[in-house]
Design a protein around this motif. Structure first.
Motif, PDB file in Angstrom:
ATOM      1  N   VAL A  61       0.702  -1.256  -0.030  1.00 59.10           N
ATOM      2  CA  VAL A  61       0.075  -0.116  -0.117  1.00 59.10           C
ATOM      3  C   VAL A  61       0.957   1.292  -0.015  1.00 59.10           C
ATOM      4  N   VAL A  62       1.817   1.032   0.777  1.00 59.14           N
ATOM      5  CA  VAL A  62       2.795   2.355   0.937  1.00 59.14           C
ATOM      6  C   VAL A  62       3.477   2.593  -0.297  1.00 59.14           C
ATOM      7  N   ALA A  63       3.763   1.494  -1.035  1.00 60.00           N
ATOM      8  CA  ALA A  63       4.783   1.553  -2.265  1.00 60.00           C
ATOM      9  C   ALA A  63       3.922   2.222  -3.514  1.00 60.00           C
ATOM     10  N   ALA A  64       2.549   1.617  -3.509  1.00 62.13           N
ATOM     11  CA  ALA A  64       1.446   2.165  -4.480  1.00 62.13           C
ATOM     12  C   ALA A  64       1.355   3.582  -4.480  1.00 62.13           C
ATOM     13  N   LYS A  65       0.913   3.910  -3.100  1.00 59.82           N
ATOM     14  CA  LYS A  65       0.686   5.310  -3.010  1.00 59.82           C
ATOM     15  C   LYS A  65       1.804   6.443  -2.963  1.00 59.82           C
ATOM     16  N   LYS A  66       2.960   5.872  -2.898  1.00 61.37           N
ATOM     17  CA  LYS A  66       4.333   6.780  -2.960  1.00 61.37           C
ATOM     18  C   LYS A  66       4.541   7.022  -4.712  1.00 61.37           C
ATOM     19  N   ASN A  67       4.327   5.699  -5.162  1.00 65.47           N
ATOM     20  CA  ASN A  67       4.734   5.838  -6.855  1.00 65.47           C
ATOM     21  C   ASN A  67       3.450   6.483  -7.477  1.00 65.47           C
ATOM     22  N   TYR A  68       2.303   6.612  -7.004  1.00 63.49           N
ATOM     23  CA  TYR A  68       1.174   7.238  -7.602  1.00 63.49           C
ATOM     24  C   TYR A  68       1.666   8.736  -7.565  1.00 63.49           C
ATOM     25  N   SER A  69       1.939   9.075  -6.444  1.00 61.08           N
ATOM     26  CA  SER A  69       2.366  10.568  -6.123  1.00 61.08           C
ATOM     27  C   SER A  69       3.361  11.035  -6.792  1.00 61.08           C
ATOM     28  N   VAL A  70       4.681   9.926  -7.074  1.00 62.12           N
ATOM     29  CA  VAL A  70       5.544  10.671  -7.861  1.00 62.12           C
ATOM     30  C   VAL A  70       5.411  10.667  -9.360  1.00 62.12           C
ATOM     31  N   LEU A  71       4.496   9.683  -9.631  1.00 55.21           N
ATOM     32  CA  LEU A  71       4.211   9.869 -11.133  1.00 55.21           C
ATOM     33  C   LEU A  71       3.494  10.929 -11.485  1.00 55.21           C
ATOM     34  N   THR A  72       2.255  11.180 -10.970  1.00 56.65           N
ATOM     35  CA  THR A  72       1.176  12.163 -10.924  1.00 56.65           C
ATOM     36  C   THR A  72       1.947  13.417 -10.938  1.00 56.65           C
ATOM     37  N   ASN A  73       2.789  13.708 -10.329  1.00 53.73           N
ATOM     38  CA  ASN A  73       3.575  14.845  -9.804  1.00 53.73           C
ATOM     39  C   ASN A  73       4.581  15.294 -11.068  1.00 53.73           C
ATOM     40  N   ALA A  74       5.159  14.121 -11.324  1.00 55.25           N
ATOM     41  CA  ALA A  74       5.946  14.264 -12.623  1.00 55.25           C
ATOM     42  C   ALA A  74       5.182  14.745 -14.128  1.00 55.25           C
ATOM     43  N   ILE A  75       4.152  14.227 -14.202  1.00 54.67           N
ATOM     44  CA  ILE A  75       3.278  14.585 -15.213  1.00 54.67           C
ATOM     45  C   ILE A  75       2.646  16.120 -15.042  1.00 54.67           C
ATOM     46  N   ASN A  76       2.513  16.581 -13.828  1.00 52.89           N
ATOM     47  CA  ASN A  76       2.090  18.167 -13.714  1.00 52.89           C
ATOM     48  C   ASN A  76       3.397  18.928 -13.960  1.00 52.89           C
ATOM     49  N   LYS A  77       4.549  18.361 -13.355  1.00 54.35           N
ATOM     50  CA  LYS A  77       5.768  19.123 -13.542  1.00 54.35           C
ATOM     51  C   LYS A  77       6.056  19.340 -15.030  1.00 54.35           C
ATOM     52  N   TRP A  78       5.868  18.154 -15.804  1.00 54.03           N
ATOM     53  CA  TRP A  78       6.178  18.414 -17.420  1.00 54.03           C
ATOM     54  C   TRP A  78       4.918  19.436 -17.950  1.00 54.03           C
ATOM     55  N   ASN A  79       3.773  19.167 -17.524  1.00 54.93           N
ATOM     56  CA  ASN A  79       2.992  20.393 -18.055  1.00 54.93           C
ATOM     57  C   ASN A  79       3.077  21.725 -17.677  1.00 54.93           C
ATOM     58  N   VAL A  80       3.716  21.768 -16.487  1.00 52.77           N
ATOM     59  CA  VAL A  80       4.020  23.074 -16.142  1.00 52.77           C
ATOM     60  C   VAL A  80       5.512  23.770 -16.952  1.00 52.77           C
ATOM     61  N   ASP A  81       6.346  22.974 -17.258  1.00 55.29           N
ATOM     62  CA  ASP A  81       7.552  22.994 -17.723  1.00 55.29           C
ATOM     63  C   ASP A  81       7.465  23.513 -19.122  1.00 55.29           C
ATOM     64  N   ASN A  82       6.407  22.708 -19.770  1.00 57.38           N
ATOM     65  CA  ASN A  82       6.056  22.753 -21.252  1.00 57.38           C
ATOM     66  C   ASN A  82       4.808  23.777 -21.628  1.00 57.38           C
ATOM     67  N   GLY A  83       4.436  24.579 -20.424  1.00 55.68           N
ATOM     68  CA  GLY A  83       3.291  25.604 -20.761  1.00 55.68           C
ATOM     69  C   GLY A  83       1.835  24.914 -21.026  1.00 55.68           C
ATOM     70  N   SER A  84       1.731  23.831 -20.471  1.00 56.49           N
ATOM     71  CA  SER A  84       0.211  23.172 -20.902  1.00 56.49           C
ATOM     72  C   SER A  84      -0.459  22.849 -19.348  1.00 56.49           C
ATOM     73  N   ILE A  85      -0.295  23.916 -18.420  1.00 55.20           N
ATOM     74  CA  ILE A  85      -0.790  23.342 -17.326  1.00 55.20           C
ATOM     75  C   ILE A  85      -2.384  23.028 -17.101  1.00 55.20           C
ATOM     76  N   GLY A  86      -2.703  21.871 -16.567  1.00 59.03           N
ATOM     77  CA  GLY A  86      -3.967  21.395 -16.591  1.00 59.03           C
ATOM     78  C   GLY A  86      -4.410  20.730 -17.712  1.00 59.03           C
ATOM     79  N   ASP A  87      -3.657  20.815 -18.833  1.00 53.06           N
ATOM     80  CA  ASP A  87      -3.923  20.067 -20.061  1.00 53.06           C
ATOM     81  C   ASP A  87      -3.271  18.777 -20.185  1.00 53.06           C
ATOM     82  N   VAL A  88      -3.972  17.588 -19.607  1.00 55.45           N
ATOM     83  CA  VAL A  88      -3.277  16.220 -19.653  1.00 55.45           C
ATOM     84  C   VAL A  88      -3.061  15.621 -21.052  1.00 55.45           C
ATOM     85  N   THR A  89      -3.717  16.170 -22.060  1.00 53.35           N
ATOM     86  CA  THR A  89      -3.622  15.443 -23.310  1.00 53.35           C
ATOM     87  C   THR A  89      -2.347  16.156 -23.965  1.00 53.35           C
TER      88      THR A  89
END
Length: 271
Positions: A61-89
């Motif tokens: 459970v701890v590993a699943a939650k930790k990695n979920y947080s890490v991976l979704t944060n990485a997606i959000n960071k990519w969006n911020v760095d590339n000027g597409s905040i909030g646009d998951v597509t």
């Protein structure tokens, strides 16, 4: 007075000696010790498996939650760095192939190794991944999620495997119709000569832009959806995560701090 004092002292000493002698008689016999140890052993045998199982589940459970947080944060960071905040597509539609997508995403993570599909053996190679329970694949065999282990892979510092699958469509919201084969009550596909693929089915709307799958302990077992393997879909409407048991139901874990119920089964014929 001295005689009386000495007499009192001697009597008192005799009393202490008597008490000391009596105290030596208070002890466990060998039989009593063995019986006690036997009871402790029985209690341990009954409780230890449950304690170990609970510990293992908590670790997953701890590993699943930790990695979920890490991976979704990485997606959000990519969006911020590339000027597409909030646009998951934007993430999923920006790269040409899944290999390209994997190489880009690895830059947002604490990755120690990245392997394209052609170099997958350098990252452990492909392996079998069970569904959360035994399911008929429609042809009389059990289902697996081996697509996860047969794609380009990112290995994180803690040993987690990460793979990505793009479900691109010819639209910015990833919407399209997909064909779904229908099954009978036994889980087998239903033949239909009028269908283009010879099987009965129907079209349904699909708006998944892509899926990100992760195995929290790599090649180690149990390699099963819902335990150490999870999929995070990114929908065209901006939703992230899933309550789909077929994909691991990460939302259930986040809400209840425990795993979904899974079944042990062997790969092969569905019986």
């Amino acid at each position: 007075m001295k005689l009386k004092f000495y007499a009192f002292t001697l009597a008192e000493g005799a009393t202490h000696v008597a008490h000391w002698n009596n105290s030596r008689k208070i002890a466990f016999t060998l039989a009593e010790v063995l019986i006690t140890l036997g009871i402790i052993g029985v209690v341990a045998a009954l409780t230890l498996p449950a304690l170990i199982a609970n510990y293992k589940e908590k670790a997953f459970v701890v590993a699943a939650k930790k990695n979920y947080s890490v991976l979704t944060n990485a997606i959000n960071k990519w969006n911020v760095d590339n000027g597409s905040i909030g646009d998951v597509t934007a993430f999923w539609l920006s790269e040409e192939t899944d290999d390209d997508l994997t190489l880009v995403f690895a830059k947002e993570l604490n990755a120690i190794k990245v392997c394209t599909n052609a170099k997958l053996r350098d990252c452990g190679g492909s392996y079998d991944i069970l569904q959360y329970k035994k399911i008929n694949d429609g042809r009389g065999n059990t289902t697996q999620e081996n697509w996860i282990s047969s794609r380009a892979r990112i290995i994180l510092a803690d040993g987690t495997f990460v793979s990505l699958q793009s479900d691109r469509a010819n639209s910015t919201n990833c919407e399209r119709l997909i064909w779904v084969n229908e099954k009978d009550q036994n889980g087998n596909f239903i033949e239909d000569s009028t269908s283009s693929n010879g099987l009965k089915g129907h079209y349904q709307n699909h708006n998944v832009c892509g899926r990100l799958a992760y195995d929290t302990n790599g090649l180690k077992g149990p390699n099963q959806i819902g335990v150490d393997v999870f999929q995070i879909p990114y929908f065209g409407n901006g939703q992230i995560g899933t309550d789909n048991s077929l994909w691991g139901n990460i939302n259930y874990i986040l809400a209840n701090d425990k795993l979904i119920k899974t079944d042990k089964y062997k790969i092969g014929k569905f019986e």
